[in-house]
Design a protein around this motif. Structure first.
Motif, PDB file in Angstrom:
ATOM      1  N   LYS A  44      41.894  42.992  44.620  1.00  0.00           N
ATOM      2  CA  LYS A  44      41.541  44.464  44.140  1.00  0.00           C
ATOM      3  C   LYS A  44      41.093  44.338  42.517  1.00  0.00           C
ATOM      4  CE  LYS A  44      43.735  47.194  47.610  1.00  0.00           C
ATOM      5  NZ  LYS A  44      44.747  48.411  47.624  1.00  0.00           N
ATOM      6  N   SER A  45      39.999  45.212  42.081  1.00  0.00           N
ATOM      7  CA  SER A  45      39.364  45.166  40.776  1.00  0.00           C
ATOM      8  C   SER A  45      40.803  45.608  39.975  1.00  0.00           C
ATOM      9  CB  SER A  45      38.561  46.068  40.720  1.00  0.00           C
ATOM     10  OG  SER A  45      38.188  46.286  39.434  1.00  0.00           O
ATOM     11  N   ALA A  46      41.625  46.734  40.256  1.00  0.00           N
ATOM     12  CA  ALA A  46      42.752  47.086  39.653  1.00  0.00           C
ATOM     13  C   ALA A  46      43.683  46.115  39.402  1.00  0.00           C
ATOM     14  CB  ALA A  46      43.190  48.501  40.320  1.00  0.00           C
ATOM     15  N   THR A  47      43.991  45.125  40.248  1.00  0.00           N
ATOM     16  CA  THR A  47      44.949  44.183  40.296  1.00  0.00           C
ATOM     17  C   THR A  47      44.574  43.214  39.253  1.00  0.00           C
ATOM     18  OG1 THR A  47      45.718  44.537  42.729  1.00  0.00           O
ATOM     19  CG2 THR A  47      46.211  42.417  41.598  1.00  0.00           C
ATOM     20  N   LEU A  48      43.251  42.863  39.384  1.00  0.00           N
ATOM     21  CA  LEU A  48      42.549  41.924  38.338  1.00  0.00           C
ATOM     22  C   LEU A  48      42.864  42.122  36.818  1.00  0.00           C
ATOM     23  CD1 LEU A  48      41.419  39.059  37.773  1.00  0.00           C
ATOM     24  CD2 LEU A  48      39.266  40.228  38.248  1.00  0.00           C
ATOM     25  N   SER A  49      42.676  43.613  36.540  1.00  0.00           N
ATOM     26  CA  SER A  49      42.585  44.209  35.343  1.00  0.00           C
ATOM     27  C   SER A  49      44.088  44.225  34.919  1.00  0.00           C
ATOM     28  CB  SER A  49      42.169  45.567  35.301  1.00  0.00           C
ATOM     29  OG  SER A  49      40.650  45.567  35.879  1.00  0.00           O
ATOM     30  N   LEU A  50      45.078  44.758  35.767  1.00  0.00           N
ATOM     31  CA  LEU A  50      46.639  44.783  35.313  1.00  0.00           C
ATOM     32  C   LEU A  50      46.985  42.869  35.316  1.00  0.00           C
ATOM     33  CD1 LEU A  50      49.133  46.058  35.306  1.00  0.00           C
ATOM     34  CD2 LEU A  50      49.390  45.777  37.720  1.00  0.00           C
ATOM     35  N   SER A  51      46.503  42.334  35.903  1.00  0.00           N
ATOM     36  CA  SER A  51      46.785  40.789  35.782  1.00  0.00           C
ATOM     37  C   SER A  51      46.477  40.479  34.262  1.00  0.00           C
ATOM     38  CB  SER A  51      46.425  39.757  36.598  1.00  0.00           C
ATOM     39  OG  SER A  51      44.872  39.869  36.445  1.00  0.00           O
ATOM     40  N   TYR A  52      45.274  40.918  33.925  1.00  0.00           N
ATOM     41  CA  TYR A  52      44.927  40.490  32.471  1.00  0.00           C
ATOM     42  C   TYR A  52      45.763  41.026  31.381  1.00  0.00           C
ATOM     43  CZ  TYR A  52      40.491  38.017  33.543  1.00  0.00           C
ATOM     44  OH  TYR A  52      39.222  37.499  34.248  1.00  0.00           O
ATOM     45  N   TYR A  53      46.100  42.306  31.797  1.00  0.00           N
ATOM     46  CA  TYR A  53      47.050  43.101  30.655  1.00  0.00           C
ATOM     47  C   TYR A  53      48.551  42.423  30.602  1.00  0.00           C
ATOM     48  CZ  TYR A  53      49.691  46.884  28.339  1.00  0.00           C
ATOM     49  OH  TYR A  53      50.451  47.501  27.549  1.00  0.00           O
TER      50      TYR A  53
END
Length: 227
Positions: free
Chosen positions: A38-47
């Protein structure tokens, strides 16, 4: 010690978070978008990746600084050490959230270089790390008093120097002199003439972190990456 740590918590976060921009610049983000993540998971992983890598570097730097302090003269209490690590954690959270928002809008290597240069050269001045805020003009001091990073720097200064200042007072140096020294070193900060206490500094930094994380979440929900 306080200046190095205050600057590193933010500049290292920016450098670590440039991976997100590089993935967009070299097309790696397309491969990640194809995967069933999911896009949200990918963004969270970067953070989270930026947060963890920055914490590792900053805590390692703190250990080196504390070793040096132990060699030249130790005046810090266990409480000072605990609050110092708390200050670093909060500043890293602040730096990671701020860099995530700014880097969200970047997509080329040229933009990475420009932002990296500006942050590396400018942040240390506006947060009071390279030069005490008390040495700036009155107008600039008022402007800087609105920046959350300023209070993060002051928190680190307070907890690294509190023991040494207390020892100076125990040796007979007048309280007035100690307070003037705190003013000149930015241990005491003032917002339009009113002194900002330690609790308020933590509140400002904490609220700012929550607001920045909220903005980052909203950006990821409202805007899609171009793949």
């Amino acid at each position: 010690m306080s200046s190095i740590l205050a600057v590193s918590c933010v500049t290292v976060a920016f450098c670590s978070n440039f991976l997100m921009v590089q993935d967009k610049a070299n097309g790696t983000i397309r491969d990640l978008r194809i995967s069933p993540v999911k896009s949200a998971t990918l963004s969270l992983s970067y953070y989270v990746a930026t947060l963890l890598s920055t914490l590792i570097i900053c805590f390692a730097a703190t250990g080196i600084c504390l070793t040096y302090v132990a060699i030249v003269g130790w005046y810090m209490s266990l409480a000072d050490i605990f609050f110092l690590f708390l200050d670093i954690l909060l500043l890293v959270l602040f730096g990671t959230a701020l860099s995530s928002i700014i880097n969200f809008f970047l997509s080329t290597q040229g933009q990475i270089s420009a932002v990296g240069t500006i942050i590396s050269a400018g942040y240390g001045f506006i947060c009071g790390a390279y030069m005490p805020i008390s040495s700036f003009g009155e107008g600039l001091q008022k402007i800087i008093s609105f920046l959350p990073g300023t209070y993060g720097t002051s928190l680190i200064r307070n907890h690294t120097m509190q023991g040494a200042l207390a020892e100076m007072q125990n040796q007979g140096i007048p309280t007035e002199v100690i307070e003037k020294l705190k003013d000149s070193l930015d241990c005491n900060l003032y917002f339009f003439g009113s002194q900002v206490n330690i609790g308020t500094m933590y509140m400002i930094l904490g609220i700012t972190i929550l607001v920045l994380i909220g903005i980052y979440i909203l950006l990821n929900k409202s805007k899609k990456y171009n793949c």
